[in-house]
Design a protein around this motif. Structure first.
Motif, PDB file in Angstrom:
ATOM      1  N   GLU A  43       1.900   9.372  -6.156  1.00  0.00           N
ATOM      2  CA  GLU A  43       2.388  10.733  -5.935  1.00  0.00           C
ATOM      3  C   GLU A  43       3.521  11.106  -6.873  1.00  0.00           C
ATOM      4  O   GLU A  43       3.736  12.286  -7.146  1.00  0.00           O
ATOM      5  CB  GLU A  43       2.860  10.868  -4.479  1.00  0.00           C
ATOM      6  N   ASP A  49       0.831  -1.209   0.000  1.00  0.00           N
ATOM      7  CA  ASP A  49       0.000   0.000   0.000  1.00  0.00           C
ATOM      8  C   ASP A  49       0.862   1.254   0.000  1.00  0.00           C
ATOM      9  O   ASP A  49       0.559   2.236  -0.698  1.00  0.00           O
ATOM     10  CB  ASP A  49      -0.921  -0.003   1.222  1.00  0.00           C
ATOM     11  N   GLN A  89       1.076   4.093  -3.006  1.00  0.00           N
ATOM     12  CA  GLN A  89       0.848   5.509  -2.723  1.00  0.00           C
ATOM     13  C   GLN A  89       1.999   6.363  -3.250  1.00  0.00           C
ATOM     14  O   GLN A  89       1.785   7.429  -3.830  1.00  0.00           O
ATOM     15  CB  GLN A  89       0.682   5.718  -1.214  1.00  0.00           C
TER      16      GLN A  89
END
Length: 753
Positions: free
Chosen positions: A242, A234, A238
């Motif tokens: 970004e 996870d 992420q």
């Protein structure tokens, strides 16, 4: 595979061949794979009806199928072979097993497959042995031997080697508890096995091998990860969301401890474009301390500091997994293989490197070899206290191939190790770990004799025995920040502090302004040493001169330098430049006697200069990095730090410039605050004219620098041409002078006569 017909009625024959999905033998499976076949109490089974030497016979009865398997395996241990279950039959009424065939592990033949022809050749373990015992369930509920073949078509294993056979290897419950305790204390497989051998009273009594121990410790690591693997996934997803330049790849099922993960952020990928000539794949976790299977790819930056090229979490350590990992890493790095790679000497990693990096020079970490030597040669180390020092001296201090070969042979014979299998296996691959054979390849280390003493882990002090999967990402980010801070500090020191010059040499002053501080200090060390190294001509062909260079008082340790007069290129037998990218004292000694006052450009590797990261990003578009470095937060941070260093240097020159720089910084701080509050439009409009003027000035300066560089190069070429002509004239004059002297001498002889 062939089977004898079974005398079975009212049944359905099924097969349990103990092969993996590739049709390979069970000889390389973890020993725990057989726990369902031979449970813990089988290792304590010695007798049937109190007779330890009871032989199987047709009609022999057992209370259960499991008891029959236990007995036959115990019998096999006494005789000297390994067993496995093979054919079995289920009842058509209730599906229960009513017949079982237990065979010698060398029964049958390996299944052929065209898909595996290109893979690593495996040892032939199945030779069609017919030895077996078939048991059939009786109406009374007991199991009776219905068929028995005792004869084998191969040699049996002697008692002192039987513990190595697969069906007789097992990590028992007490052993597991001890291994878990020692692993939690940070001890690796080698240390754990040493304790187990002492506790058991000898290696024959341990009940399993070091490979089994390592497999168990690896599976223990996997069990400790738990649901933390999903946390890592996870976090990585992420980061990728970004930063479009963030690369990550997944293989297999991480939740079920069969998956692998690889990732590389934008900085890692950019660093590889600058410093990707040599790479280290650090698998320290496999040998000793780590609870998590964390393996980074690292290299060396222009300060000689560790730099990161990517990271991996490996729960599956098969050859296919390492091939997948290397291919994923190569894809992240634009498909550009390094010139050299350093790993441990593991056979699986070795095979994966050969397949994915066929053109890359593969080196084994010498520290790992010495560590394994302590285990493999422990009895020699204990009985001969001086052996270790002599062994390391043979590896580290020999400077020629002949010297190493002679020293190795002498060492082996002196300590009666001619038949040692491990030493022979390491000698067979000596060109991949003995320094004298690796000098012709760039590895970026400053010393060849101490090269690769240990893999310098990028994450030392951040990831260790106590680090769990939940803390991994946080520690990873801390290490990244710390390493970056150290690089920025080294950049600052290089730019803002003057090095202490030790000679009046123009070359030293030239290089002081080119190299980073650490690299300059290494060059300076070589330059100063030239004062003790006279160079003597041993052969002169006109265009090429061979010099003999030796330290004063140590003439027996000479090196030879080939020097091309016209190209001003030299190569030394020590090969320090090829190995580390730093010119050696021997070539510098030749330059001193030939009046070369500045270092030729072909001896200055950009990767060691303070401008190593300047210029266009190599293969930036292929790497898949953001079209502008500003799209990556890490890259933005990197750019700002480097720009600040430049202005700090200029701003500290005088009080006036300092005050002006502080005013500009305060104004910039206001504009940054305004941009954060109102958006980018404010700063873009207010700074447009200033940026345009600065850009114009920068372009003019770059153009002027380019013009001066071209003029300097032209002047150098003209000087070289004049120098060549002058040398030719001087040579002609010397020849004329010699002729005149001969004529004068002849005239004198005539007059005397």
């Amino acid at each position: 595979m062939e089977f004898e017909p079974l005398d079975i009625e009212n049944g359905v024959i099924e097969f349990d061949e103990m092969r993996n999905s590739n049709g390979e033998d069970d000889s390389e499976r973890p020993s725990d794979y057989y726990d369902h076949v031979l449970p813990d109490n089988s290792r304590n089974f010695e007798t049937l009806n109190g007779d330890p030497n009871l032989e199987p016979f047709e009609g022999m009865e057992f209370d259960s199928e499991q008891a029959a398997r236990i007995f036959y395996n115990s019998y096999a241990r006494r005789i000297g072979f390994s067993t496995r279950v093979s054919v079995y039959q289920r009842s058509r009424r209730d599906g229960s097993i009513i017949c079982r065939q237990i065979v010698c592990s060398r029964e049958g033949f390996r299944r052929g497959s065209s898909e595996n022809r290109s893979k690593r050749q495996r040892t032939i373990t199945r030779v069609g042995c017919k030895a077996q015992m078939t048991v059939k369930k009786q109406g009374s509920g007991k199991w009776a031997v219905s068929k028995l073949i005792k004869e084998h078509n191969h040699e049996l294993v002697p008692p002192d080697k039987v513990h190595c056979l697969r069906s007789h290897r097992h990590v028992s419950g007490p052993a597991r508890s001890l291994i878990d305790t020692l692993q939690a204390a940070g001890m690796g497989p080698s240390g754990v096995m040493s304790v187990l051998i002492k506790e058991s009273g000898g290696v024959n009594n341990v009940g399993f091998t070091k490979v089994d121990c390592q497999n168990y410790m690896s599976s223990s690591r996997q069990r400790t990860l738990g649901s933390g693997g999903q946390v890592v996934i996870d976090n990585l997803k992420q980061m990728q969301a970004e930063d479009p330049s963030f690369f990550c790849a997944f293989q297999g099922d991480f939740e079920n401890t069969t998956g692998n993960i690889f990732w590389a952020d934008a900085n890692s990928r950019m660093n590889y474009s600058y410093f990707g000539d040599t790479v280290t794949f650090d698998t320290t976790y496999r040998m000793n301390r780590y609870r998590i299977p964390f393996a980074p790819f690292t290299g060396l930056n222009h300060h000689g500091q560790p730099v990161l090229f990517g990271c991996a979490l490996l729960l599956n350590e098969s050859e296919a997994s390492f091939i997948w990992l290397f291919e994923a890493w190569l894809a992240a790095m634009s498909g550009r293989s390094p010139n050299s790679i350093t790993t441990d000497q593991d056979r699986i990693i070795r095979a994966a490197v050969a397949q994915v990096f066929p053109g890359t020079r593969h080196r084994f970490c010498k520290w790992n070899v010495f560590r394994e030597a302590q285990e493999r040669l422990s009895d020699v180390y204990q009985s001969h206290p001086h052996f270790e020092a002599e062994f390391q001296r043979c590896i580290n201090m020999t400077e020629t191939v002949d010297e190493f070969e002679s020293c190795w042979e002498s060492l082996i014979r002196r300590y009666n190790l001619v038949g040692n299998e491990w030493l022979q296996s390491m000698y067979n691959v000596h060109q991949q770990w003995v320094p004298v054979y690796l000098r012709d390849t760039f590895f970026g280390e400053m010393s060849m004799t101490q090269a690769s003493d240990n893999i310098n882990s990028y994450f030392d002090g951040y990831i260790n025995a106590s680090t769990n999967i939940q803390a991994l990402i946080k520690q990873y980010e801390k290490a990244i920040a710390s390493r970056h801070e150290k690089e920025v500090k080294a950049d600052y020191d290089t730019v803002n502090t003057e090095p202490v010059l030790k000679t009046p040499s123009p070359m030293e002053k030239q290089v002081a302004n080119l190299y980073t501080r650490k690299i300059f200090m290494k060059f300076q060390e070589e330059l100063v040493e030239t004062l003790a190294y006279p160079a003597t001509i041993v052969n002169d062909t006109g265009s090429e001169i061979i010099y003999r260079v030796a330290k004063f008082g140590e003439e027996q340790k000479a090196h030879f330098v080939r020097y091309n007069v016209f190209e001003k290129k030299a190569s030394c037998s020590c090969q320090l430049f090829e190995f580390s990218g730093i010119i050696c004292r021997h070539i510098l000694a030749v330059f001193r006697v030939t009046n070369i006052l500045t270092l030729p450009s072909h001896y200055i590797l950009k990767r060691w200069t303070r401008n190593a990261k300047s210029g266009v990003l190599l293969n930036g578009h292929v790497l898949g990095l953001a079209s502008s470095r500003q799209e990556s937060s890490a890259a933005r941070y990197d750019n700002l730090c480097r720009e600040v260093i430049k202005y700090v240097e200029e701003g500290a020159e005088s009080a006036h410039i300092y005050n002006m720089a502080m005013d500009v910084l305060r104004e910039a701080a206001k504009k940054v605050a305004a941009a954060k509050k109102y958006g980018p439009g404010v700063t873009q409009n207010s700074l447009f004219s200033g940026c345009q003027q600065h850009h114009s000035c920068s372009v003019d300066q770059d153009k002027k620098i380019q013009e001066l560089t071209v003029e300097l190069e032209n002047a150098s070429q003209r000087c070289e041409a004049y120098r060549t002509k002058l040398l030719a004239v001087l040579k002609d004059m010397e020849e004329e002078k010699t002729k005149m002297l001969v004529k004068v001498e002849n005239v004198r002889l005539d007059l005397k006569g």
